[in-house]
Scaffold this motif. Structure first.
Motif, PDB file in Angstrom:
ATOM      1  N   VAL A   1       0.761  -1.115  -0.082  1.00 47.08           N
ATOM      2  CA  VAL A   1      -0.047   0.082  -0.124  1.00 47.08           C
ATOM      3  C   VAL A   1       0.857   1.331   0.001  1.00 47.08           C
ATOM      4  O   VAL A   1       2.034   1.235   0.709  1.00 47.08           O
ATOM      5  CB  VAL A   1      -0.887  -0.067   1.122  1.00 47.08           C
ATOM      6  CG1 VAL A   1      -0.305   0.236   2.498  1.00 47.08           C
ATOM      7  CG2 VAL A   1      -2.050   1.166   1.057  1.00 47.08           C
ATOM      8  N   GLU A   2       0.538   2.166  -0.741  1.00 43.16           N
ATOM      9  CA  GLU A   2       1.278   3.645  -0.837  1.00 43.16           C
ATOM     10  C   GLU A   2       0.154   4.610  -0.443  1.00 43.16           C
ATOM     11  O   GLU A   2      -0.974   4.492  -0.453  1.00 43.16           O
ATOM     12  CB  GLU A   2       1.691   3.710  -2.249  1.00 43.16           C
ATOM     13  CG  GLU A   2       2.537   2.700  -2.669  1.00 43.16           C
ATOM     14  CD  GLU A   2       3.247   3.060  -4.060  1.00 43.16           C
ATOM     15  OE1 GLU A   2       2.948   4.140  -4.740  1.00 43.16           O
ATOM     16  OE2 GLU A   2       3.795   2.159  -4.557  1.00 43.16           O
ATOM     17  N   GLU A   3       0.636   5.554  -0.125  1.00 45.95           N
ATOM     18  CA  GLU A   3       0.002   7.040   0.589  1.00 45.95           C
ATOM     19  C   GLU A   3      -1.261   7.208  -0.672  1.00 45.95           C
ATOM     20  O   GLU A   3      -2.266   7.552  -0.511  1.00 45.95           O
ATOM     21  CB  GLU A   3       1.031   8.129   0.607  1.00 45.95           C
ATOM     22  CG  GLU A   3       0.164   9.411   1.138  1.00 45.95           C
ATOM     23  CD  GLU A   3       1.238  10.504   1.694  1.00 45.95           C
ATOM     24  OE1 GLU A   3       0.642  11.508   1.803  1.00 45.95           O
ATOM     25  OE2 GLU A   3       2.568  10.316   1.588  1.00 45.95           O
ATOM     26  N   THR A   4      -0.855   7.325  -1.794  1.00 46.61           N
ATOM     27  CA  THR A   4      -1.727   7.733  -3.056  1.00 46.61           C
ATOM     28  C   THR A   4      -2.868   6.614  -2.889  1.00 46.61           C
ATOM     29  O   THR A   4      -4.013   6.952  -3.488  1.00 46.61           O
ATOM     30  CB  THR A   4      -0.946   7.771  -4.552  1.00 46.61           C
ATOM     31  OG1 THR A   4      -0.364   6.440  -4.575  1.00 46.61           O
ATOM     32  CG2 THR A   4       0.170   8.712  -4.410  1.00 46.61           C
ATOM     33  N   ASP A   5      -2.767   5.521  -2.416  1.00 47.07           N
ATOM     34  CA  ASP A   5      -3.935   4.481  -2.481  1.00 47.07           C
ATOM     35  C   ASP A   5      -5.079   5.022  -1.694  1.00 47.07           C
ATOM     36  O   ASP A   5      -6.176   4.598  -1.969  1.00 47.07           O
ATOM     37  CB  ASP A   5      -3.292   3.078  -1.962  1.00 47.07           C
ATOM     38  CG  ASP A   5      -2.510   2.475  -2.934  1.00 47.07           C
ATOM     39  OD1 ASP A   5      -2.747   2.762  -4.281  1.00 47.07           O
ATOM     40  OD2 ASP A   5      -1.508   1.716  -2.537  1.00 47.07           O
ATOM     41  N   PHE A   6      -4.559   5.958  -0.430  1.00 47.45           N
ATOM     42  CA  PHE A   6      -5.695   6.206   0.222  1.00 47.45           C
ATOM     43  C   PHE A   6      -6.425   7.409  -0.317  1.00 47.45           C
ATOM     44  O   PHE A   6      -7.398   7.791   0.259  1.00 47.45           O
ATOM     45  CB  PHE A   6      -5.050   6.693   1.831  1.00 47.45           C
ATOM     46  CG  PHE A   6      -4.730   5.327   2.686  1.00 47.45           C
ATOM     47  CD1 PHE A   6      -5.213   4.791   3.514  1.00 47.45           C
ATOM     48  CD2 PHE A   6      -3.208   5.083   2.538  1.00 47.45           C
ATOM     49  CE1 PHE A   6      -4.971   3.694   3.911  1.00 47.45           C
ATOM     50  CE2 PHE A   6      -2.767   4.045   3.223  1.00 47.45           C
ATOM     51  CZ  PHE A   6      -3.633   3.156   4.022  1.00 47.45           C
ATOM     52  N   ARG A   7      -6.091   7.800  -1.422  1.00 50.05           N
ATOM     53  CA  ARG A   7      -6.943   8.721  -2.231  1.00 50.05           C
ATOM     54  C   ARG A   7      -8.374   7.953  -2.569  1.00 50.05           C
ATOM     55  O   ARG A   7      -9.098   8.813  -3.007  1.00 50.05           O
ATOM     56  CB  ARG A   7      -6.180   9.481  -3.045  1.00 50.05           C
ATOM     57  CG  ARG A   7      -5.162  10.283  -2.853  1.00 50.05           C
ATOM     58  CD  ARG A   7      -4.334  10.866  -3.802  1.00 50.05           C
ATOM     59  NE  ARG A   7      -3.112  11.697  -3.553  1.00 50.05           N
ATOM     60  CZ  ARG A   7      -2.194  11.847  -4.075  1.00 50.05           C
ATOM     61  NH1 ARG A   7      -2.404  11.438  -5.510  1.00 50.05           N
ATOM     62  NH2 ARG A   7      -0.898  12.221  -3.872  1.00 50.05           N
ATOM     63  N   PHE A   8      -8.189   6.643  -2.847  1.00 53.65           N
ATOM     64  CA  PHE A   8      -9.331   5.972  -3.471  1.00 53.65           C
ATOM     65  C   PHE A   8     -10.046   6.787  -4.603  1.00 53.65           C
ATOM     66  O   PHE A   8     -10.895   6.803  -5.005  1.00 53.65           O
ATOM     67  CB  PHE A   8     -10.424   5.899  -2.439  1.00 53.65           C
ATOM     68  CG  PHE A   8     -10.097   5.274  -1.103  1.00 53.65           C
ATOM     69  CD1 PHE A   8      -9.760   3.981  -0.831  1.00 53.65           C
ATOM     70  CD2 PHE A   8      -9.891   6.092   0.148  1.00 53.65           C
ATOM     71  CE1 PHE A   8      -9.449   3.463   0.428  1.00 53.65           C
ATOM     72  CE2 PHE A   8      -9.773   5.398   1.291  1.00 53.65           C
ATOM     73  CZ  PHE A   8      -9.357   4.115   1.497  1.00 53.65           C
ATOM     74  N   ASP A   9      -8.776   6.861  -5.642  1.00 55.38           N
ATOM     75  CA  ASP A   9      -9.109   7.337  -6.882  1.00 55.38           C
ATOM     76  C   ASP A   9      -9.865   5.962  -7.764  1.00 55.38           C
ATOM     77  O   ASP A   9     -10.653   6.288  -8.768  1.00 55.38           O
ATOM     78  CB  ASP A   9      -8.033   7.940  -7.616  1.00 55.38           C
ATOM     79  CG  ASP A   9      -7.471   9.213  -7.188  1.00 55.38           C
ATOM     80  OD1 ASP A   9      -8.497   9.854  -6.310  1.00 55.38           O
ATOM     81  OD2 ASP A   9      -6.543   9.383  -6.930  1.00 55.38           O
ATOM     82  N   THR A  10      -9.280   4.964  -7.441  1.00 57.20           N
ATOM     83  CA  THR A  10      -9.628   3.684  -8.343  1.00 57.20           C
ATOM     84  C   THR A  10     -10.025   2.457  -7.599  1.00 57.20           C
ATOM     85  O   THR A  10      -9.411   2.513  -6.497  1.00 57.20           O
ATOM     86  CB  THR A  10      -8.391   3.421  -9.209  1.00 57.20           C
ATOM     87  OG1 THR A  10      -7.415   2.931  -8.511  1.00 57.20           O
ATOM     88  CG2 THR A  10      -7.994   4.331 -10.148  1.00 57.20           C
ATOM     89  N   THR A  11     -10.571   1.409  -8.198  1.00 53.24           N
ATOM     90  CA  THR A  11     -10.760   0.283  -7.724  1.00 53.24           C
ATOM     91  C   THR A  11      -9.468  -0.400  -7.263  1.00 53.24           C
ATOM     92  O   THR A  11      -9.408  -0.936  -6.136  1.00 53.24           O
ATOM     93  CB  THR A  11     -11.341  -0.465  -8.673  1.00 53.24           C
ATOM     94  OG1 THR A  11     -12.554  -0.064  -8.719  1.00 53.24           O
ATOM     95  CG2 THR A  11     -11.601  -2.145  -7.873  1.00 53.24           C
TER      96      THR A  11
END
Length: 136
Positions: free
Chosen positions: A31-41
């Motif tokens: 998991v990366e910080e950008t994953d927590f933006r929930f932009d994509t599935t």
């Protein structure tokens, strides 16, 4: 109809506390910080699929549970109105953990489908839950 049980309030307090303290979620294998933006599935998948070996596991699981709970509560509220069709028909006793497992399994089966994994995460989640808990 039963609702998926809410996650424990201690988890939400921990999550809010970590956010208030300014916990930084740095890049790691799963998991990366950008994953927590929930932009994509795909982002939601990375957050929900963390293992206990991941240093961000607790925060990731709380965030995943909260996302699933919010989406299911919204689905239930909207579809409870007269004339709206349910998309997800989970059985009584289904849990957030069951929903997370269904989403992770669906995501793993769809990893090669860039279009699906690039959709808004709520769309991917509903696709996964509708497949796991179809309405007749």
């Amino acid at each position: 109809m039963s609702k998926l049980p809410r996650f424990h309030s201690k988890s939400s307090v921990l999550f809010v506390g970590l956010l208030v303290m300014g916990l930084e979620v740095g890049p790691v294998a799963a998991v990366e910080e950008t994953d927590f933006r929930f932009d994509t599935t795909d982002d939601l998948y990375h957050v929900c699929a963390t293992t206990s070996k991941d240093p961000n596991h607790v925060v990731s699981q709380v965030a995943c549970n909260a996302f699933i709970e919010a989406a299911v509560q919204y689905h239930d509220a909207v579809t409870s109105r007269k004339g709206l069709k349910r998309l997800i028909c989970y059985p009584q006793g289904a849990t957030i953990s069951d929903g997370r497992a269904a989403f992770v399994a669906w995501s793993e089966a769809n990893r090669a489908n860039a279009k699906r994994m690039g959709e808004m995460p709520v769309v991917g989640l509903v696709r996964a839950l509708a497949k796991a808990y179809p309405c007749e």
